[in-house]
Scaffold this active site. Structure first.
Site, mmCIF file in Angstrom:
data_model
loop_
_atom_site.group_PDB
_atom_site.id
_atom_site.type_symbol
_atom_site.label_atom_id
_atom_site.label_comp_id
_atom_site.label_asym_id
_atom_site.label_seq_id
_atom_site.Cartn_x
_atom_site.Cartn_y
_atom_site.Cartn_z
ATOM 1 N N GLU A 1 57.326 44.341 45.929
ATOM 2 C CA GLU A 1 57.961 45.658 45.948
ATOM 3 C C GLU A 1 58.935 45.744 47.127
ATOM 4 O O GLU A 1 58.574 45.340 48.234
ATOM 5 C CB GLU A 1 56.903 46.758 46.058
ATOM 6 C CG GLU A 1 55.972 46.803 44.858
ATOM 7 C CD GLU A 1 54.906 47.893 44.962
ATOM 8 O OE1 GLU A 1 54.934 48.690 45.923
ATOM 9 O OE2 GLU A 1 54.038 47.950 44.069
ATOM 10 N N GLY B 1 35.877 53.834 40.966
ATOM 11 C CA GLY B 1 35.744 54.599 42.197
ATOM 12 C C GLY B 1 36.251 56.015 41.979
ATOM 13 O O GLY B 1 36.172 56.554 40.879
ATOM 14 N N THR C 1 48.148 51.456 37.947
ATOM 15 C CA THR C 1 48.570 52.285 39.073
ATOM 16 C C THR C 1 47.808 51.895 40.336
ATOM 17 O O THR C 1 47.782 52.651 41.298
ATOM 18 C CB THR C 1 48.337 53.783 38.778
ATOM 19 O OG1 THR C 1 46.952 53.977 38.457
ATOM 20 C CG2 THR C 1 49.197 54.263 37.629
ATOM 21 N N HIS D 1 56.141 52.846 42.180
ATOM 22 C CA HIS D 1 54.982 53.090 43.051
ATOM 23 C C HIS D 1 54.952 54.543 43.536
ATOM 24 O O HIS D 1 54.974 54.824 44.745
ATOM 25 C CB HIS D 1 54.989 52.132 44.247
ATOM 26 C CG HIS D 1 53.633 51.937 44.852
ATOM 27 N ND1 HIS D 1 53.260 50.784 45.493
ATOM 28 C CD2 HIS D 1 52.541 52.762 44.918
ATOM 29 C CE1 HIS D 1 52.017 50.898 45.936
ATOM 30 N NE2 HIS D 1 51.559 52.099 45.605
#
Length: 317
Positions: free
Chosen positions: A256, A149, A225, A275
């Site tokens: 997280e 994308g 990522t 993050h």
């Protein structure tokens, strides 16, 4: 006057855009379930970060028309259930593409050059013997991009000047001058570096697991990522421990914040960041502007430009 819940930071970044459009804006630090229901259960729009929105909230918010996600991922919302409830869900595609792509390429280079390892050896032990270790050029290497994308395409474009061969996997056909589309198994078998940029969906959960790591070269490195759920974390730990793959750079995790007892924290061949791939001034501003624009479009009766669902027209609120 329609009420809108907006994170304080986004309201400030956008120069109070929604208030200037005539909405009753309620600002919070983080729009989570507790704050939303406590402050404005009658809100028509929520501009939100990554706190999950449970399906039970729609019955408690009779005026809700749109959940405007500040960012690209929307795995914190059941978008199909939202659609059945007559609520639009939007995101801000491309707003962080350059920032995340730069971060991924940086991670790839850090792994190739063993920069973190060299730095740590010197800082901790003044170990000049590390000069005997060899790193790698990426010139001539094969880089596999999973998900093509906005971000994946930017990664391929950025890598075009490094003299690498780019392979990419995407669930739909997509042509590019910067690489060759292949199936996932081929990408994993042939790549020296694999970087993950596919969306987190039920279909991509655990996309990379024990079988996939066995397909990779034992000299290969992995960069993620995107979202932690795309990778089977225990299988990755095993692959890194056993030398099935050489190293990994991870900015996202299955849980997280990462638990203090996570085995990932004990691995010398895992480079971890909290993050932050999209944490740049440009991406933050682009995303904030896009999110409030989507909320405004829906509240003005328009179809939002960046909808990720299609509400039942008979149930639109």
């Amino acid at each position: 006057m329609q009420k809108v819940i907006v994170p304080e930071k986004i309201d400030n970044l956008t120069d109070h855009f929604l208030a200037k459009q005539g909405y009753d804006v309620i600002t919070v630090k983080n729009p989570d379930e507790e704050n939303i229901l406590r402050l404005a259960p009658d809100a028509a729009a929520v501009v939100m970060y990554i706190s999950p929105i449970p399906n039970t909230m729609y019955a408690k918010m009779p005026n809700l028309k749109v959940l405007a996600r500040n960012g690209v991922g929307f795995d914190n919302i059941d978008v199909d259930y939202a659609a059945q409830s007559g609520v639009w869900v939007t995101n801000t595609p491309g707003s962080n593409a350059i920032s995340v792509a730069e971060f991924a390429v940086t991670d790839l280079l850090l792994l190739a050059k063993r920069s973190v390892e060299f730095s740590q050896r010197m800082l901790k032990w003044n170990d000049w013997g590390a000069r005997q270790l060899m790193s790698h050029e990426i010139f001539g290497a094969t880089v596999g991009i999973i998900g093509f994308g906005h971000i994946g395409q930017q990664v391929a474009k950025m890598l075009s000047g490094f003299g690498v061969k780019v392979l990419y996997y995407n669930r739909s056909k997509r042509d590019s001058e910067y690489g060759t589309q292949v199936d996932l198994d081929t990408l994993l078998k042939e790549s020296d570096y694999v970087t993950v940029h596919i969306a987190a969906t039920p279909q991509t959960e655990g996309l990379l697991g024990a079988r996939e790591f066995k397909l990779m070269k034992n000299t290969a490195s992995l960069v993620n990522t995107a979202r932690g759920t795309i990778i089977d974390e225990p299988a990755l730990v095993d692959a890194l421990k056993s030398g099935e793959i050489a190293s990994a750079a991870l900015d996202v995790f299955d849980q997280e914040p990462l638990p203090a007892d996570s085995p990932l924290l004990k691995l010398d061949n895992a480079f971890l960041t909290p993050h932050v791939a999209s944490n740049t001034e440009s991406a933050t501003l682009n995303s904030a502007r896009g999110a409030v624009k989507m909320a405004d479009q829906v509240l003005k009766g328009q179809k939002p430009d960046w909808a990720v669902n299609q509400p039942d027209t008979d149930k639109l609120r």
